[in-house]
Each structure stands twice: as C-alpha cells, then as structure tokens.
Scaffold this motif. Structure first.
Motif, mmCIF file in Angstrom:
data_model
loop_
_atom_site.group_PDB
_atom_site.id
_atom_site.type_symbol
_atom_site.label_atom_id
_atom_site.label_comp_id
_atom_site.label_asym_id
_atom_site.label_seq_id
_atom_site.Cartn_x
_atom_site.Cartn_y
_atom_site.Cartn_z
ATOM 1 N N GLY A 1 0.827 -1.193 0.000
ATOM 2 C CA GLY A 1 0.000 0.000 0.000
ATOM 3 C C GLY A 1 0.865 1.248 0.000
ATOM 4 O O GLY A 1 2.041 1.213 0.370
ATOM 5 N N LEU A 2 0.294 2.363 -0.433
ATOM 6 C CA LEU A 2 1.038 3.616 -0.521
ATOM 7 C C LEU A 2 0.370 4.686 0.332
ATOM 8 O O LEU A 2 -0.846 4.689 0.508
ATOM 9 C CB LEU A 2 1.108 4.093 -1.976
ATOM 10 N N VAL A 3 1.191 5.614 0.836
ATOM 11 C CA VAL A 3 0.670 6.731 1.621
ATOM 12 C C VAL A 3 1.071 8.034 0.943
ATOM 13 O O VAL A 3 2.035 8.091 0.173
ATOM 14 C CB VAL A 3 1.206 6.698 3.068
ATOM 15 N N SER A 4 0.334 9.092 1.220
ATOM 16 C CA SER A 4 0.606 10.398 0.617
ATOM 17 C C SER A 4 2.005 10.876 0.982
ATOM 18 O O SER A 4 2.480 10.666 2.102
ATOM 19 C CB SER A 4 -0.430 11.423 1.083
ATOM 20 N N ASN A 5 2.679 11.533 0.009
ATOM 21 C CA ASN A 5 4.052 11.996 0.240
ATOM 22 C C ASN A 5 4.178 13.516 0.276
ATOM 23 O O ASN A 5 5.290 14.043 0.341
ATOM 24 C CB ASN A 5 4.995 11.419 -0.821
ATOM 25 N N GLY A 6 3.057 14.234 0.218
ATOM 26 C CA GLY A 6 3.096 15.691 0.317
ATOM 27 C C GLY A 6 3.098 16.413 -1.013
ATOM 28 O O GLY A 6 2.842 17.621 -1.064
ATOM 29 N N ARG A 7 3.382 15.720 -2.113
ATOM 30 C CA ARG A 7 3.365 16.349 -3.434
ATOM 31 C C ARG A 7 1.942 16.341 -3.987
ATOM 32 O O ARG A 7 1.140 15.478 -3.653
ATOM 33 C CB ARG A 7 4.318 15.634 -4.393
ATOM 34 N N GLN A 8 1.658 17.292 -4.887
ATOM 35 C CA GLN A 8 0.327 17.389 -5.476
ATOM 36 C C GLN A 8 0.414 17.694 -6.968
ATOM 37 O O GLN A 8 1.307 18.421 -7.414
ATOM 38 C CB GLN A 8 -0.493 18.484 -4.786
ATOM 39 N N CYS A 9 -0.521 17.127 -7.717
ATOM 40 C CA CYS A 9 -0.606 17.361 -9.161
ATOM 41 C C CYS A 9 -2.065 17.571 -9.547
ATOM 42 O O CYS A 9 -2.977 17.211 -8.799
ATOM 43 C CB CYS A 9 -0.049 16.165 -9.940
ATOM 44 N N PHE A 10 -2.265 18.137 -10.742
ATOM 45 C CA PHE A 10 -3.622 18.240 -11.264
ATOM 46 C C PHE A 10 -4.104 16.871 -11.722
ATOM 47 O O PHE A 10 -3.324 16.022 -12.156
ATOM 48 C CB PHE A 10 -3.675 19.221 -12.440
ATOM 49 N N THR A 11 -5.424 16.668 -11.628
ATOM 50 C CA THR A 11 -6.056 15.458 -12.129
ATOM 51 C C THR A 11 -7.360 15.832 -12.811
ATOM 52 O O THR A 11 -7.856 16.956 -12.643
ATOM 53 C CB THR A 11 -6.318 14.455 -10.989
ATOM 54 N N GLY B 1 7.429 19.409 -9.642
ATOM 55 C CA GLY B 1 6.896 20.600 -8.997
ATOM 56 C C GLY B 1 5.399 20.472 -8.836
ATOM 57 O O GLY B 1 4.704 19.943 -9.711
ATOM 58 N N ASN B 2 4.878 20.936 -7.718
ATOM 59 C CA ASN B 2 3.446 20.833 -7.465
ATOM 60 C C ASN B 2 2.634 21.518 -8.560
ATOM 61 O O ASN B 2 2.927 22.648 -8.954
ATOM 62 C CB ASN B 2 3.101 21.453 -6.108
ATOM 63 N N PHE B 3 1.631 20.817 -9.066
ATOM 64 C CA PHE B 3 0.679 21.330 -10.063
ATOM 65 C C PHE B 3 1.365 21.836 -11.335
ATOM 66 O O PHE B 3 0.896 22.776 -11.969
ATOM 67 C CB PHE B 3 -0.178 22.445 -9.449
ATOM 68 N N CYS B 4 2.465 21.190 -11.731
ATOM 69 C CA CYS B 4 3.159 21.633 -12.944
ATOM 70 C C CYS B 4 2.488 21.129 -14.218
ATOM 71 O O CYS B 4 2.777 21.624 -15.307
ATOM 72 C CB CYS B 4 4.625 21.197 -12.915
ATOM 73 N N ASN B 5 1.567 20.150 -14.117
ATOM 74 C CA ASN B 5 0.881 19.605 -15.298
ATOM 75 C C ASN B 5 -0.441 20.329 -15.524
ATOM 76 O O ASN B 5 -1.514 19.740 -15.546
ATOM 77 C CB ASN B 5 0.643 18.100 -15.144
ATOM 78 N N SER B 6 -0.359 21.650 -15.756
ATOM 79 C CA SER B 6 -1.543 22.496 -15.652
ATOM 80 C C SER B 6 -2.292 22.752 -16.948
ATOM 81 O O SER B 6 -3.323 23.412 -16.921
ATOM 82 C CB SER B 6 -1.150 23.852 -15.053
ATOM 83 N N ALA B 7 -1.797 22.288 -18.107
ATOM 84 C CA ALA B 7 -2.509 22.576 -19.356
ATOM 85 C C ALA B 7 -3.905 21.972 -19.319
ATOM 86 O O ALA B 7 -4.114 20.883 -18.801
ATOM 87 C CB ALA B 7 -1.737 22.025 -20.545
ATOM 88 N N SER B 8 -4.885 22.679 -19.871
ATOM 89 C CA SER B 8 -6.275 22.233 -19.803
ATOM 90 C C SER B 8 -6.618 21.349 -20.986
ATOM 91 O O SER B 8 -5.904 21.283 -21.977
ATOM 92 C CB SER B 8 -7.213 23.442 -19.772
ATOM 93 N N GLY B 9 -7.751 20.645 -20.889
ATOM 94 C CA GLY B 9 -8.212 19.808 -21.989
ATOM 95 C C GLY B 9 -9.260 18.828 -21.510
ATOM 96 O O GLY B 9 -9.462 18.645 -20.315
ATOM 97 N N PRO B 10 -9.975 18.159 -22.428
ATOM 98 C CA PRO B 10 -11.016 17.203 -22.057
ATOM 99 C C PRO B 10 -10.425 15.923 -21.494
ATOM 100 O O PRO B 10 -9.281 15.575 -21.771
ATOM 101 C CB PRO B 10 -11.729 16.926 -23.392
ATOM 102 N N SER B 11 -11.197 15.204 -20.690
ATOM 103 C CA SER B 11 -10.728 13.952 -20.107
ATOM 104 C C SER B 11 -11.692 12.833 -20.439
ATOM 105 O O SER B 11 -12.762 13.046 -20.989
ATOM 106 C CB SER B 11 -10.612 14.082 -18.585
ATOM 107 N N GLY B 12 -11.290 11.585 -20.050
ATOM 108 C CA GLY B 12 -12.170 10.440 -20.247
ATOM 109 C C GLY B 12 -11.413 9.257 -20.794
ATOM 110 O O GLY B 12 -10.200 9.266 -20.921
#
Length: 205
Positions: A105-115, A178-189
């Motif tokens: 199992g994995l636990v949070s490491n303090g880093r954050q990204c966009f999803t 870097g936190n939230f460095c994957n910030s480009a927008s677009g559709p998901s699915g």
C-alpha cells in the motif's frame, strides 16, 4: 606474463543465473518454468502490477523472470480515479525468485498534481509513495482528444520509458517536477482505452 595470462584463462567463469520464469498470458495466468538469464548482468525477479479503478481492484498480475538491475524498482501511475502500482523484488542467487512480489500500500508523500474528473482537469491529487513527478497523457481516437493527468514515479519519466509508452498506447506523455506543474487544460475520459496497453507496456517492455 604468459603464466599470468594462462592462470586468468583457467579461472572458473561465472555462470549466468538460473531463475524461475512465469510470464502471464492475456488472461493473466502463466505456467512457471526455469530459464537461464542472458548474461551475468541479469538478476532474478518477481514482480506485481496492481490496477485500481476507484477503490476497486481490477487487475492483480504477478510474473517472474530475469531482469537487469535497472528494472528492479517500485513505482506507480496515479490518475486519481485510476492507479497502477508496480512492485519488483530482485535477488542474485540461482532460482531465488520463489515467492511472488508482495502487494504494498502507498501513503501520501506531500506532493500534489492536477487530475481530471469528467471534463474538469483542474482537480488536485495527492501523490503517493515514490510518485515524485506530475504526468499528462494525451491521445486522440477517431478525432476525439482525451487527456489524463496525475502523479507518477520518476522511472516512468525517462526518455526511453516515454517513447515506449507512446509506441504501446499511442499517447503523447509528458512529465514534470513541482506541485501542479501539469496544468494545461483539456477534455478527459476514456480510462480503459489506456489501461490495457499501459499494463502491457509496464510488464513486457
């Protein structure tokens, strides 16, 4: 000098390891055999790839084989709603990979990204374990563009890994630190469109 060369030539040569091998077929099952590794640079390994959609485990695939040291690692992809965790245990004795790789199992490491959640790709995701990079995967199927965002481990962000992922899945994959460095927008699915080839890329690349 001749005596030295002759002595070195007569020294016993190290043999490549013998390892258990069990490579899953498309149904996830396999028959365990033994095989000799290609060279002394290889180790015996047992690996596990576990895939989740939400909180539901949909794949839990184990395999055994000879691998190079660089392929002995723990890592994961984490897109929020979907996760793939890889755990590889390696050893350096003949037929030492008797036990399957454990589930971890994995636990949070303090880093954050966009999803992405539905069409909104501005949600925040807490990274886990060794996930030290943000990732963005974009691919187009029948003219429709799909984007996934999340966290991943550095092993999946090398140039070779990204090139292989692009070949196996048809996706344009990029990583950043870097936190939230994957910030480009677009559709998901379309999560399942990427899951099966991605698992194949991880297990057999």
């Amino acid at each position: 000098f001749f005596t030295l060369v002759l002595g070195l030539w007569l020294l016993p040569k190290a043999d490549a390891l013998q390892c258990y091998e069990c490579l899953p077929n498309k149904h996830g099952s396999c028959t365990e055999t033994t095989s000799e590794c290609p060279s002394q640079d290889y180790q015996c390994a047992a690996a596990r790839a576990t895939t989740f959609i939400g909180d539901s485990k949909i794949f839990d695939i184990t395999f055994k084989s000879c691998v190079q040291a660089k392929d002995c690692f723990k890592g994961s992809f984490n897109y929020g709603i979907s996760k793939i965790r890889i755990n590889t245990s390696c050893c350096t004795g003949n037929l030492c990979n008797t036990k399957p790789a454990p589930y971890s199992g994995l636990v949070s490491n303090g880093r954050q990204c966009f999803t992405c959640k539905g069409p909104d790709c501005t949600g925040s995701l807490n990274c886990e374990g060794s996930e030290d990079h943000c990732i963005k995967a974009t691919w187009t199927v029948e003219g429709e563009t799909t984007i996934l965002k999340g966290c991943t481990s550095k092993q999946f962000c090398s140039g070779d890994a990204i090139a292989q992922a692009a070949h196996m899945t048809g996706a344009d994959v990029s990583c950043c630190q870097g936190n939230f460095c994957n910030s480009a927008s677009g559709p998901s699915g379309g999560l399942l469109l990427l899951m099966v080839p991605l698992i194949s890329f991880i297990l057999f690349s």
